[in-house]
Scaffold this motif. Structure first.
Motif, PDB file in Angstrom:
ATOM      1  N   GLU A 140     -26.269 -27.366 -62.010  1.00  0.00           N
ATOM      2  CA  GLU A 140     -27.374 -27.328 -63.468  1.00  0.00           C
ATOM      3  C   GLU A 140     -28.858 -27.881 -62.454  1.00  0.00           C
ATOM      4  OE1 GLU A 140     -24.614 -27.434 -67.209  1.00  0.00           O
ATOM      5  OE2 GLU A 140     -25.715 -29.543 -66.161  1.00  0.00           O
ATOM      6  N   THR A 141     -28.455 -29.439 -62.192  1.00  0.00           N
ATOM      7  CA  THR A 141     -29.427 -29.652 -61.441  1.00  0.00           C
ATOM      8  C   THR A 141     -30.582 -28.315 -60.331  1.00  0.00           C
ATOM      9  OG1 THR A 141     -28.645 -31.860 -61.164  1.00  0.00           O
ATOM     10  CG2 THR A 141     -30.827 -31.850 -60.049  1.00  0.00           C
ATOM     11  N   PHE A 165     -19.286 -24.886 -69.614  1.00  0.00           N
ATOM     12  CA  PHE A 165     -20.452 -23.478 -70.063  1.00  0.00           C
ATOM     13  C   PHE A 165     -21.012 -24.213 -68.879  1.00  0.00           C
ATOM     14  CE2 PHE A 165     -18.605 -24.918 -74.508  1.00  0.00           C
ATOM     15  CZ  PHE A 165     -18.351 -23.200 -74.377  1.00  0.00           C
ATOM     16  N   LEU A 166     -21.841 -23.014 -68.362  1.00  0.00           N
ATOM     17  CA  LEU A 166     -22.628 -23.196 -67.664  1.00  0.00           C
ATOM     18  C   LEU A 166     -24.224 -21.747 -67.644  1.00  0.00           C
ATOM     19  CD1 LEU A 166     -24.094 -23.866 -64.677  1.00  0.00           C
ATOM     20  CD2 LEU A 166     -23.018 -22.067 -64.041  1.00  0.00           C
ATOM     21  N   ASN A 167     -24.967 -22.447 -68.339  1.00  0.00           N
ATOM     22  CA  ASN A 167     -26.179 -21.703 -68.756  1.00  0.00           C
ATOM     23  C   ASN A 167     -27.052 -21.799 -67.442  1.00  0.00           C
ATOM     24  OD1 ASN A 167     -25.500 -19.737 -70.999  1.00  0.00           O
ATOM     25  ND2 ASN A 167     -24.630 -23.018 -71.379  1.00  0.00           N
ATOM     26  N   PHE A 197     -18.518 -20.017 -69.259  1.00  0.00           N
ATOM     27  CA  PHE A 197     -17.661 -20.311 -69.556  1.00  0.00           C
ATOM     28  C   PHE A 197     -15.782 -20.648 -68.819  1.00  0.00           C
ATOM     29  CE2 PHE A 197     -16.423 -16.565 -72.864  1.00  0.00           C
ATOM     30  CZ  PHE A 197     -14.685 -17.049 -72.764  1.00  0.00           C
ATOM     31  N   SER A 198     -16.091 -21.583 -68.445  1.00  0.00           N
ATOM     32  CA  SER A 198     -14.131 -21.730 -68.439  1.00  0.00           C
ATOM     33  C   SER A 198     -14.154 -22.939 -69.466  1.00  0.00           C
ATOM     34  CB  SER A 198     -14.366 -22.341 -67.081  1.00  0.00           C
ATOM     35  OG  SER A 198     -12.879 -22.405 -66.296  1.00  0.00           O
ATOM     36  N   GLY A 247     -20.961 -15.066 -73.736  1.00  0.00           N
ATOM     37  CA  GLY A 247     -22.135 -16.175 -74.302  1.00  0.00           C
ATOM     38  C   GLY A 247     -20.536 -16.949 -74.451  1.00  0.00           C
ATOM     39  N   ALA A 248     -21.453 -18.784 -75.446  1.00  0.00           N
ATOM     40  CA  ALA A 248     -19.796 -19.429 -76.100  1.00  0.00           C
ATOM     41  C   ALA A 248     -19.522 -18.659 -77.131  1.00  0.00           C
ATOM     42  CB  ALA A 248     -20.789 -20.321 -75.767  1.00  0.00           C
ATOM     43  N   ALA A 249     -19.913 -18.003 -77.773  1.00  0.00           N
ATOM     44  CA  ALA A 249     -19.418 -17.784 -78.708  1.00  0.00           C
ATOM     45  C   ALA A 249     -17.999 -17.067 -78.725  1.00  0.00           C
ATOM     46  CB  ALA A 249     -19.909 -16.836 -79.628  1.00  0.00           C
TER      47      ALA A 249
END
Length: 405
Positions: free
Chosen positions: A157-158, A317-319, A326-327, A366-368
């Protein structure tokens, strides 16, 4: 004398503990003591939103009005330096002594230090609090080259935030693949390919042996003696619980403060939750876990009927880099009986099966879309009678019919 619930630490565990106490007891006194100058904020934003306004109210877990409405006193910029468990008091750096009826320790953790030569040079950074983020952003100049050490979620993310801001980024990971704790080999390779297509260099299976430079960083040296030139280093290599405060107390520690499922420490009237808490030999170190541990601790401090903390199924979650994945759960193929993977409608998904139940799932949706997998794992939904040679979508359609409403 009225009861006084004292909470040391200003993170998500502290806030949700205070809420749980207030839900149980509308009249008692609740105090939160935090070392930082800000109200408790969402630390996840430090990497997910590095270049947003991290000092806006949007970053706060609860706004100032919420604390006032719930009569919860937050002492910012206040360090607790001593605990007297016999007298049931804490002492602050400015000499105040505060009595407690029940005490909750939520001091969190610090990022593990980089144990290499040159780690103390200028422009070596880690992101744990707002000051860290402010220092990093203030030190950056156009055209800077940045090495991110650590290919876990925080590191990636960084890297994404820095790449989006126009900096040249190299990710160095000691493990053989990115996000090794969360992703299967195929997903990890897809993730690596995505980073490299975006222009981020990825170096795997390589440890950093030193950081070079006289005063400020000029590069890093890897364990194969190769070098990567850079102007900044940002590292994320795990956490270490902040147990210094309890060093000279009877409160038992190992890596963290040892707690039972009720979040009680070895000392009466003292609880611990979040990144400081160790249960069954493990410090969980997850945002969702810290939130729930805080809630359980607060409930048990104030309620007559204790509740036990049950470790939640880990969800990541990785966006980043234009992808959403997602894992969930346990995604280690070596600990499973079998796995089923599919590339359907351009979306890669893999489920992991042990003892006829789904133990984990990885998907580039996606997260859903994660909800059905999470429910199947949490309820240990049986796969007995389902033909696992069918398409993954057909398998999951059948699983969905077996889930509780």
């Amino acid at each position: 004398m009225s009861k006084h619930y004292v909470i040391v630490g200003g993170g998500v565990a502290a806030v949700h503990a205070a809420k749980a106490i207030r839900d149980q007891d509308p009249d008692t006194e609740i105090s939160i003591f935090g070392e930082e100058a800000h109200l408790p904020y969402n630390r996840i934003k430090l990497t997910k939103g590095l270049f947003t306004d991290l000092h806006s109210d949007k970053v706060l877990i609860k706004k100032e009005k919420w604390y006032k409405d719930n009569r919860i006193t937050v002492h910012t910029s206040t360090r607790v330096t001593h605990i007297n468990t016999d007298r049931r008091q804490v002492e602050t750096a400015d000499g105040r002594q505060i009595a407690y009826h029940k005490l909750l320790l939520c001091m969190g953790a610090r990022n593990r230090a980089l144990p290499v030569e040159g780690a103390g040079l200028k422009n070596v950074h880690t992101l744990r609090d707002l000051q860290d983020a402010d220092r990093l952003k203030a030190s950056l100049e156009s055209g800077n080259r940045i090495v991110v050490i650590g290919g876990g979620v925080q590191g990636l993310e960084t890297a994404w935030a820095l790449h989006e801001a126009g900096y040249k980024v190299t990710v160095v990971e000691a493990a053989p693949r990115l996000m090794i704790r969360q992703l299967d080999e195929t997903s990890s390779q897809m993730l690596k390919d995505t980073l490299e297509q975006a222009g981020v260099k990825v170096i795997l299976h390589s440890g950093v042996t030193s950081i070079t430079g006289k005063e400020a960083v000029t590069g890093v040296t890897l364990d194969d003696e190769s070098t990567v030139a850079c102007d900044h280093v940002v590292y994320s290599i795990g956490i270490v619980p902040n147990t210094t405060l309890v060093k000279d107390t009877p409160i038992d520690t190992r890596s963290g403060i040892i707690v039972n499922p009720n979040m009680e420490t070895s000392t009466p009237h003292v609880y611990a939750a979040g990144d400081i808490a160790e249960m069954n030999g493990q410090v969980e170190g997850l945002w969702g876990g810290a939130l729930e541990q805080g809630r359980i601790a607060g409930n048990n401090m104030a309620a007559s009927e204790p509740a036990a903390y049950r470790k939640a199924v880990p969800v990541t979650f990785l966006n980043a880099f234009g992808i959403s994945l997602f894992s969930i759960g346990m995604t280690d193929e070596s600990q499973c009986d079998l796995s089923v993977s599919a590339q359907e409608n351009g979306i890669y998904t893999q489920i992991f099966v042990k003892d006829h139940t789904i133990t984990g799932a990885v998907s580039w949706e996606g997260a859903a879309a994660s909800l059905v997998y999470k429910s199947a794992i949490e309820t240990e939904c049986s796969l007995e009678g389902i033909d696992l040679s069918r398409s993954l979508s057909a398998i999951m359609s059948e699983v969905q019919t077996r889930l509780p409403n």
